[in-house]
Design an enzyme around this catalytic site. Structure first.
Site, PDB file in Angstrom:
ATOM      1  N   ILE A  14       7.357   0.177 -15.471  1.00 22.38           N
ATOM      2  CA  ILE A  14       5.966   0.544 -15.202  1.00 22.38           C
ATOM      3  C   ILE A  14       5.503   1.728 -16.050  1.00 22.38           C
ATOM      4  CG2 ILE A  14       6.061  -0.418 -12.856  1.00 22.38           C
ATOM      5  CD1 ILE A  14       5.879   2.505 -11.809  1.00 22.38           C
ATOM      6  N   TYR A  70       6.430  15.203  -5.305  1.00 22.19           N
ATOM      7  CA  TYR A  70       6.479  13.865  -4.721  1.00 22.19           C
ATOM      8  C   TYR A  70       5.304  13.665  -3.760  1.00 22.19           C
ATOM      9  CZ  TYR A  70       8.228   9.718  -2.304  1.00 22.19           C
ATOM     10  OH  TYR A  70       8.362   8.453  -1.762  1.00 22.19           O
TER      11      TYR A  70
END
Length: 277
Positions: free
Chosen positions: A64, A194
Site C-alpha cells: 500500500i 499510532y
C-alpha cells in the site's frame, strides 16, 4: 473477465486480523476473496493455509506504500471482475512502546502507511466500487483516545462536519511537521503517532462516506471505520484480550451489510455498535 463474479479484497491479509477477516469472508462471502500482502512468499503461504482448511481464495501482491502496486491491483480487479464489491483496508503498522526510533521518524512512517497509503488505496479503488459496495477501514479506539487528548481547537476541527479531505491531509502533514520541529505538544497534539494515524483514518472515513453520498447516492455504497479491539497479534506482541477471530467479527459484519442497508455510513463501529464521535 468474469465481471458477473463478486469479489472481496483484504489488504495486509497474510497474518493477524487481516488473515482472520479473509478466512471469515471465504466462508461467508458469495464470490471470490482476494488475499493481498506486501510479501509474495508470505501471501502465498497464507493462501496455502486457507487451502489446507478447505477454503478458496486468490492472491495478489499489494504494497500500500507503493502507488504503482495499488494501480496494478486496480487494473487486475477491473480486468477480472469489472470492479470491486468489498474492500477491507486492514494493512497498517505500529511501533512498539520501547522502540528507540526517534518520535518524529515514528510519526512520519506511521502516518505514511496508516493514513496516507490507506487514503491512496481508497483514491484508486473507490472509483471502481460496484453498486451496494462495502468499504471497511480498520481503525482503532486509539484514534478516539488521541482525539480526546488533542487541544480543544484541534478537536473542533476534526469533528467539524464540513472538514474537507484536503483540510484533513493538511492536519496530518502538520502533525508530522510539528514532531520534526519538536513542537507537537505545544501545538495541541497527543504523544501517540499510532493514535493520530488512526484518528486520521476515522475522520477520512467520515469524509469519504459523505463524498459517496453526494456523488453516488443511488449506488448505496457504505463506507465505515471500525475498531477490532485489543487483539492478540504481532502488533500487540500477543498481549491482546481477543483472538484474531474475535477481532475479525466487526470488520466482517460491516463488509457483509445487506444490499438494502442504508446505515451505518461514515461511522466508527466497535463490537458492531456505532461509537459516539
Amino acid at each position: 473477465m468474469s465481471s458477473c463474479s463478486r469479489v472481496a479484497l483484504v489488504t495486509g491479509a497474510n497474518k493477524g486480523i487481516g488473515f482472520a477477516i479473509t478466512r471469515d469472508l471465504c466462508r461467508k462471502f458469495s464470490g471470490d476473496v482476494v488475499l493481498t500482502a506486501r510479501d509474495e512468499a508470505r501471501g502465498k503461504a497464507a493462501l496455502q493455509q486457507l487451502q489446507a482448511e478447505g477454503l478458496s481464495a486468490r492472491f495478489h501482491q499489494l504494497d500500500i506504500d507503493d502507488r504503482h502496486s495499488i494501480r496494478a491491483l486496480r487494473d487486475f480487479l477491473l480486468k477480472d471482475y469489472g470492479g470491486l464489491n468489498v474492500l477491507v483496508n486492514n494493512a497498517g503498522i505500529a511501533f512498539r512502546m520501547d522502540d528507540p526510533t526517534p518520535f518524529d521518524i515514528q510519526a512520519e512512517m506511521t502516518l505514511k502507511t496508516n493514513f496516507f497509503a490507506t487514503r491512496n488505496v481508497c483514491a484508486e479503488l473507490l472509483p471502481i466500487m460496484k453498486p451496494h459496495g462495502r468499504v471497511v477501514n480498520v481503525s482503532s479506539m486509539q484514534g478516539s483516545k488521541a482525539l480526546e487528548n488533542c487541544s480543544e481547537d484541534l478537536q473542533e476541527r476534526f469533528r467539524c462536519d464540513t472538514l474537507t479531505e484536503a483540510d484533513l491531509v493538511d492536519l496530518m502533514k502538520k502533525f508530522v511537521e510539528d514532531t520534526k520541529n519538536e513542537v507537537h505538544e505545544r501545538e495541541g497534539w497527543p504523544d501517540s503517532a499510532y493514535g493520530v494515524s488512526k484518528l486520521g483514518v476515522t475522520v477520512l472515513s467520515r469524509i469519504l462516506a459523505r463524498q459517496l453520498d453526494e456523488k453516488r447516492k443511488a449506488d448505496r455504497i457504505l463506507l465505515n471505520a471500525c475498531c477490532p479491539g485489543w487483539v492478540k497479534t504481532d502488533m500487540s506482541r500477543g498481549q491482546g484480550s481477543r483472538t484474531t477471530e474475535e477481532g475479525a467479527e466487526t470488520p466482517v459484519y460491516l463488509a457483509l451489510l445487506p444490499p438494502d442497508a442504508t446505515e451505518p455510513q461514515g461511522q466508527l463501529v466497535c463490537d458492531k455498535v456505532v461509537q459516539t464521535w
